[in-house]
Motif scaffolding. Structure first.
Motif, PDB file in Angstrom:
ATOM      1  N   SER A  60       0.792  -1.234   0.000  1.00 25.32           N
ATOM      2  CA  SER A  60       0.000   0.000   0.000  1.00 25.32           C
ATOM      3  C   SER A  60       0.821   1.279   0.000  1.00 25.32           C
ATOM      4  O   SER A  60       0.293   2.351  -0.293  1.00 25.32           O
ATOM      5  CB  SER A  60      -0.934   0.016   1.215  1.00 25.32           C
ATOM      6  OG  SER A  60      -0.187   0.056   2.422  1.00 25.32           O
ATOM      7  N   GLN A  61       2.129   1.194   0.326  1.00 24.60           N
ATOM      8  CA  GLN A  61       2.916   2.413   0.482  1.00 24.60           C
ATOM      9  C   GLN A  61       3.104   3.174  -0.825  1.00 24.60           C
ATOM     10  O   GLN A  61       3.452   4.346  -0.832  1.00 24.60           O
ATOM     11  CB  GLN A  61       4.294   2.091   1.089  1.00 24.60           C
ATOM     12  CG  GLN A  61       5.021   0.906   0.483  1.00 24.60           C
ATOM     13  CD  GLN A  61       5.718   1.177  -0.825  1.00 24.60           C
ATOM     14  OE1 GLN A  61       6.151   2.270  -1.069  1.00 24.60           O
ATOM     15  NE2 GLN A  61       5.825   0.178  -1.674  1.00 24.60           N
ATOM     16  N   ALA A 103       0.788   4.079  -2.823  1.00 26.94           N
ATOM     17  CA  ALA A 103      -0.390   4.880  -3.181  1.00 26.94           C
ATOM     18  C   ALA A 103      -0.115   6.379  -3.301  1.00 26.94           C
ATOM     19  O   ALA A 103      -0.437   6.985  -4.327  1.00 26.94           O
ATOM     20  CB  ALA A 103      -1.521   4.613  -2.193  1.00 26.94           C
ATOM     21  N   PHE A 112      -1.899   0.495  -9.109  1.00 21.21           N
ATOM     22  CA  PHE A 112      -2.275   0.233  -7.717  1.00 21.21           C
ATOM     23  C   PHE A 112      -3.188  -0.976  -7.608  1.00 21.21           C
ATOM     24  O   PHE A 112      -3.002  -1.850  -6.762  1.00 21.21           O
ATOM     25  CB  PHE A 112      -2.976   1.463  -7.124  1.00 21.21           C
ATOM     26  CG  PHE A 112      -3.335   1.291  -5.671  1.00 21.21           C
ATOM     27  CD1 PHE A 112      -2.377   1.428  -4.687  1.00 21.21           C
ATOM     28  CD2 PHE A 112      -4.628   0.985  -5.284  1.00 21.21           C
ATOM     29  CE1 PHE A 112      -2.697   1.258  -3.342  1.00 21.21           C
ATOM     30  CE2 PHE A 112      -4.967   0.822  -3.951  1.00 21.21           C
ATOM     31  CZ  PHE A 112      -3.996   0.959  -2.976  1.00 21.21           C
ATOM     32  N   TYR A 147      -3.727  -6.089  -5.946  1.00 19.92           N
ATOM     33  CA  TYR A 147      -4.802  -6.655  -5.135  1.00 19.92           C
ATOM     34  C   TYR A 147      -5.673  -7.604  -5.948  1.00 19.92           C
ATOM     35  O   TYR A 147      -6.145  -8.628  -5.441  1.00 19.92           O
ATOM     36  CB  TYR A 147      -5.649  -5.529  -4.536  1.00 19.92           C
ATOM     37  CG  TYR A 147      -4.890  -4.699  -3.537  1.00 19.92           C
ATOM     38  CD1 TYR A 147      -4.655  -5.167  -2.251  1.00 19.92           C
ATOM     39  CD2 TYR A 147      -4.377  -3.451  -3.880  1.00 19.92           C
ATOM     40  CE1 TYR A 147      -3.943  -4.414  -1.325  1.00 19.92           C
ATOM     41  CE2 TYR A 147      -3.658  -2.698  -2.972  1.00 19.92           C
ATOM     42  CZ  TYR A 147      -3.445  -3.175  -1.689  1.00 19.92           C
ATOM     43  OH  TYR A 147      -2.735  -2.439  -0.784  1.00 19.92           O
ATOM     44  N   SER A 151      -1.745  -1.647   5.982  1.00 18.23           N
ATOM     45  CA  SER A 151      -2.413  -1.155   4.773  1.00 18.23           C
ATOM     46  C   SER A 151      -2.821   0.306   4.910  1.00 18.23           C
ATOM     47  O   SER A 151      -2.759   1.076   3.940  1.00 18.23           O
ATOM     48  CB  SER A 151      -3.647  -2.007   4.473  1.00 18.23           C
ATOM     49  OG  SER A 151      -3.281  -3.344   4.184  1.00 18.23           O
ATOM     50  N   PRO A 191       0.374   4.251   3.082  1.00 17.96           N
ATOM     51  CA  PRO A 191       0.426   5.474   2.282  1.00 17.96           C
ATOM     52  C   PRO A 191       1.104   6.644   2.989  1.00 17.96           C
ATOM     53  O   PRO A 191       1.822   7.428   2.361  1.00 17.96           O
ATOM     54  CB  PRO A 191      -1.057   5.773   2.028  1.00 17.96           C
ATOM     55  CG  PRO A 191      -1.718   4.442   2.072  1.00 17.96           C
ATOM     56  CD  PRO A 191      -0.981   3.699   3.153  1.00 17.96           C
ATOM     57  N   TYR A 247     -11.801   0.972   2.564  1.00 14.69           N
ATOM     58  CA  TYR A 247     -11.110   1.565   1.425  1.00 14.69           C
ATOM     59  C   TYR A 247     -12.010   2.377   0.497  1.00 14.69           C
ATOM     60  O   TYR A 247     -11.536   2.934  -0.488  1.00 14.69           O
ATOM     61  CB  TYR A 247     -10.392   0.472   0.625  1.00 14.69           C
ATOM     62  CG  TYR A 247      -9.122   0.024   1.292  1.00 14.69           C
ATOM     63  CD1 TYR A 247      -7.899   0.598   0.979  1.00 14.69           C
ATOM     64  CD2 TYR A 247      -9.152  -0.951   2.285  1.00 14.69           C
ATOM     65  CE1 TYR A 247      -6.738   0.210   1.619  1.00 14.69           C
ATOM     66  CE2 TYR A 247      -7.995  -1.351   2.933  1.00 14.69           C
ATOM     67  CZ  TYR A 247      -6.797  -0.770   2.593  1.00 14.69           C
ATOM     68  OH  TYR A 247      -5.646  -1.153   3.233  1.00 14.69           O
ATOM     69  N   GLU A 256     -10.752   5.902   0.233  1.00 13.30           N
ATOM     70  CA  GLU A 256      -9.395   6.157  -0.247  1.00 13.30           C
ATOM     71  C   GLU A 256      -9.340   7.057  -1.484  1.00 13.30           C
ATOM     72  O   GLU A 256      -8.535   7.997  -1.519  1.00 13.30           O
ATOM     73  CB  GLU A 256      -8.670   4.835  -0.537  1.00 13.30           C
ATOM     74  CG  GLU A 256      -7.246   5.052  -1.018  1.00 13.30           C
ATOM     75  CD  GLU A 256      -6.484   3.761  -1.198  1.00 13.30           C
ATOM     76  OE1 GLU A 256      -5.387   3.810  -1.752  1.00 13.30           O
ATOM     77  OE2 GLU A 256      -7.000   2.716  -0.797  1.00 13.30           O
ATOM     78  N   TYR A 293      -8.888  -8.802  -0.433  1.00 12.51           N
ATOM     79  CA  TYR A 293      -8.234  -8.099  -1.538  1.00 12.51           C
ATOM     80  C   TYR A 293      -9.264  -7.565  -2.536  1.00 12.51           C
ATOM     81  O   TYR A 293      -9.136  -6.451  -3.048  1.00 12.51           O
ATOM     82  CB  TYR A 293      -7.253  -9.026  -2.254  1.00 12.51           C
ATOM     83  CG  TYR A 293      -5.999  -9.326  -1.465  1.00 12.51           C
ATOM     84  CD1 TYR A 293      -5.326  -8.317  -0.775  1.00 12.51           C
ATOM     85  CD2 TYR A 293      -5.474 -10.616  -1.413  1.00 12.51           C
ATOM     86  CE1 TYR A 293      -4.183  -8.591  -0.044  1.00 12.51           C
ATOM     87  CE2 TYR A 293      -4.322 -10.891  -0.688  1.00 12.51           C
ATOM     88  CZ  TYR A 293      -3.682  -9.874  -0.010  1.00 12.51           C
ATOM     89  OH  TYR A 293      -2.555 -10.141   0.708  1.00 12.51           O
ATOM     90  N   ILE A 305     -10.732  -4.467  -1.066  1.00 18.02           N
ATOM     91  CA  ILE A 305      -9.870  -3.291  -1.229  1.00 18.02           C
ATOM     92  C   ILE A 305     -10.019  -2.716  -2.634  1.00 18.02           C
ATOM     93  O   ILE A 305     -10.215  -1.509  -2.824  1.00 18.02           O
ATOM     94  CB  ILE A 305      -8.397  -3.660  -0.957  1.00 18.02           C
ATOM     95  CG1 ILE A 305      -8.203  -4.026   0.516  1.00 18.02           C
ATOM     96  CG2 ILE A 305      -7.466  -2.498  -1.332  1.00 18.02           C
ATOM     97  CD1 ILE A 305      -6.829  -4.569   0.844  1.00 18.02           C
ATOM     98  N   SER A 364     -12.078   0.873  -3.499  1.00 18.75           N
ATOM     99  CA  SER A 364     -11.461   1.987  -4.212  1.00 18.75           C
ATOM    100  C   SER A 364     -12.293   2.402  -5.419  1.00 18.75           C
ATOM    101  O   SER A 364     -12.499   3.590  -5.676  1.00 18.75           O
ATOM    102  CB  SER A 364     -10.044   1.597  -4.658  1.00 18.75           C
ATOM    103  OG  SER A 364      -9.239   1.274  -3.545  1.00 18.75           O
TER     104      SER A 364
END
Length: 403
Positions: free
Chosen positions: A23-24, A26, A52, A56, A147, A151, A227, A230, A350, A353, A357
């Motif tokens: 997730s970092q 994002a 992104f 997932y 998760s 970000p 999510y 997000e 997953y 997520i 989004s």
């Protein structure tokens, strides 16, 4: 230190880092794609979504497959495979020469995943029943907190050190998780299923099919709810920010997004213990109702701090869902199928997520940002009604019969 506690500590650290690794990217993704040579705003937006989401989406397909292998060869080998593989792949992202190589590496990351599935199965099968809820509750904080905090961590590293260290640092932490697993995790594995059964045969062997489906859907709704905000959190915080605070939109947006993760770390182990005492089905029902209610006032906040406070309360409530679902899955699933069934639950997460989004972005675009919270609340409430009639009442009846 008891073996189960040592296993829990190592697995928690690994899951936390693995979740950060997924997730970092994002907050830095649009900037990194631009850095890789894409200049069109529309192309950056489209490629960011693909880059992104692909991890997932592919993870949802491969989680049950790796869960199957975890039941065949052991959970520790699968943890080692996933941690080393992800360390190498994420580290290589820092050397991506163009966006298409980056997408390919993100896709490969989704294929290699299975870390959380194997860790959950290991803790579920190697922890005694008296501590199962607490252990799974603690473990769940690693995935959700990683998760949600990913970000913010990625954005902080990029702002202070640059793009490439985001990937190098995450890869190094996963390598540490690999070493810690190899040295300290102990597993007493006895292979119980010697046949390579198909998914259809595995499903036939699951004793509580309807209950399992409900738990998978609940897991999906949990991830979707977390999510759904997000895609629109930065835009929403921008609308709520006035005066000098306007210069700190990114920080406030990160806090709003991560507040649920912090609350999860605080609340999940305690709610896991509570589920051991009063029953996981009761915690699930209460958590769904409370979370559904807390979503509604988020649509009416007047400043970012109110949103951050409500997101924190949401995290406290929703923390009871993940460990309680895992506890029930463990109770109704034979040990020989635990890895594969947990693979299905991870796939549901997953997909949640990815779906969250997409849902948040589409609802905000067509109806307005406030409706994202209304729709998510409605989904949680519908899920709560389903759980009440199909899980809560059924298990409460069984408790009365036994007593």
């Amino acid at each position: 230190m008891p073996i189960w506690k040592r296993n829990l500590f190592v697995c928690w650290f690994g899951i936390f880092v693995a979740a950060i690794g997924m997730s970092q990217i994002a907050p830095v993704l649009p900037l990194y794609i631009q850095h890789l040579g894409v200049n069109s705003t529309s192309s950056i937006a489209q490629l960011s979504g693909v880059t992104f989401g692909v991890t997932y989406l592919i993870s949802a397909v491969f989680s049950p497959i790796w869960g199957h292998f975890a039941d065949k060869v052991g959970r520790k080998p699968m943890i080692l495979r996933a941690s080393l593989g992800m360390a190498l792949v994420i580290g290589c992202m820092g050397f991506a020469p163009n966006v298409y190589v980056l997408i390919g590496l993100r896709l490969l990351e989704g294929v290699i995943t299975g870390f959380s599935t194997a860790c959950t199965a290991l803790i579920a099968t190697q922890t005694d029943k008296e501590h199962a809820g607490y252990a799974l509750g603690t473990l769940s904080t690693g995935s959700i907190a990683g998760s949600l905090l990913g970000p913010v961590i990625g954005g902080f590293i990029e702002e202070n050190l640059g793009f490439q260290p985001v990937f190098f640092i995450t890869g190094a932490l996963l390598l540490i998780a690999f070493i810690m697993t190899a040295l300290f995790v102990k597993e007493s594995f006895v292979r119980q299923d010697k046949k390579a059964n198909s998914i259809k045969k595995i499903w036939e062997d699951i004793p509580e099919k309807s209950l399992t489906i409900i738990l998978l859907v609940t897991f999906f709704i949990l991830a979707l709810g977390l999510y759904s905000i997000e895609p629109i959190v930065t835009v929403y915080v921008t609308q709520l920010t006035k005066g000098t605070a306007a210069t700190h939109v990114a920080l406030l947006a990160g806090l709003a997004f991560s507040a649920s993760g912090l609350a999860n770390i605080i609340s999940a182990p305690r709610l896991g213990r509570l589920s051991d005492k009063i029953g996981a089905h009761k915690v699930i029902l209460i958590a769904l109702i409370v979370a559904g209610i807390i979503y509604i006032p988020q649509a009416f906040v007047k400043n970012p701090w109110q949103l951050i406070g409500l997101r924190f309360l949401l995290g406290l409530a929703i923390a009871g869902l993940n460990p309680s679902v895992n506890t029930l899955v463990k109770k109704i699933t034979p040990d020989s199928l635990v890895g594969r069934v947990f693979g299905f639950t991870m796939s549901a997460g997953y997909l949640g997520i990815f779906g969250g989004s997409v849902l948040g972005g589409q609802v905000a675009a067509h109806l307005g940002i406030q409706y994202v919270f209304f729709v998510t609340s409605a989904l949680l409430m519908i899920n709560a009604i389903w759980v009440y009639f199909k899980v809560y009442k059924k298990l409460c009846l069984k408790e009365k019969v036994r007593s």
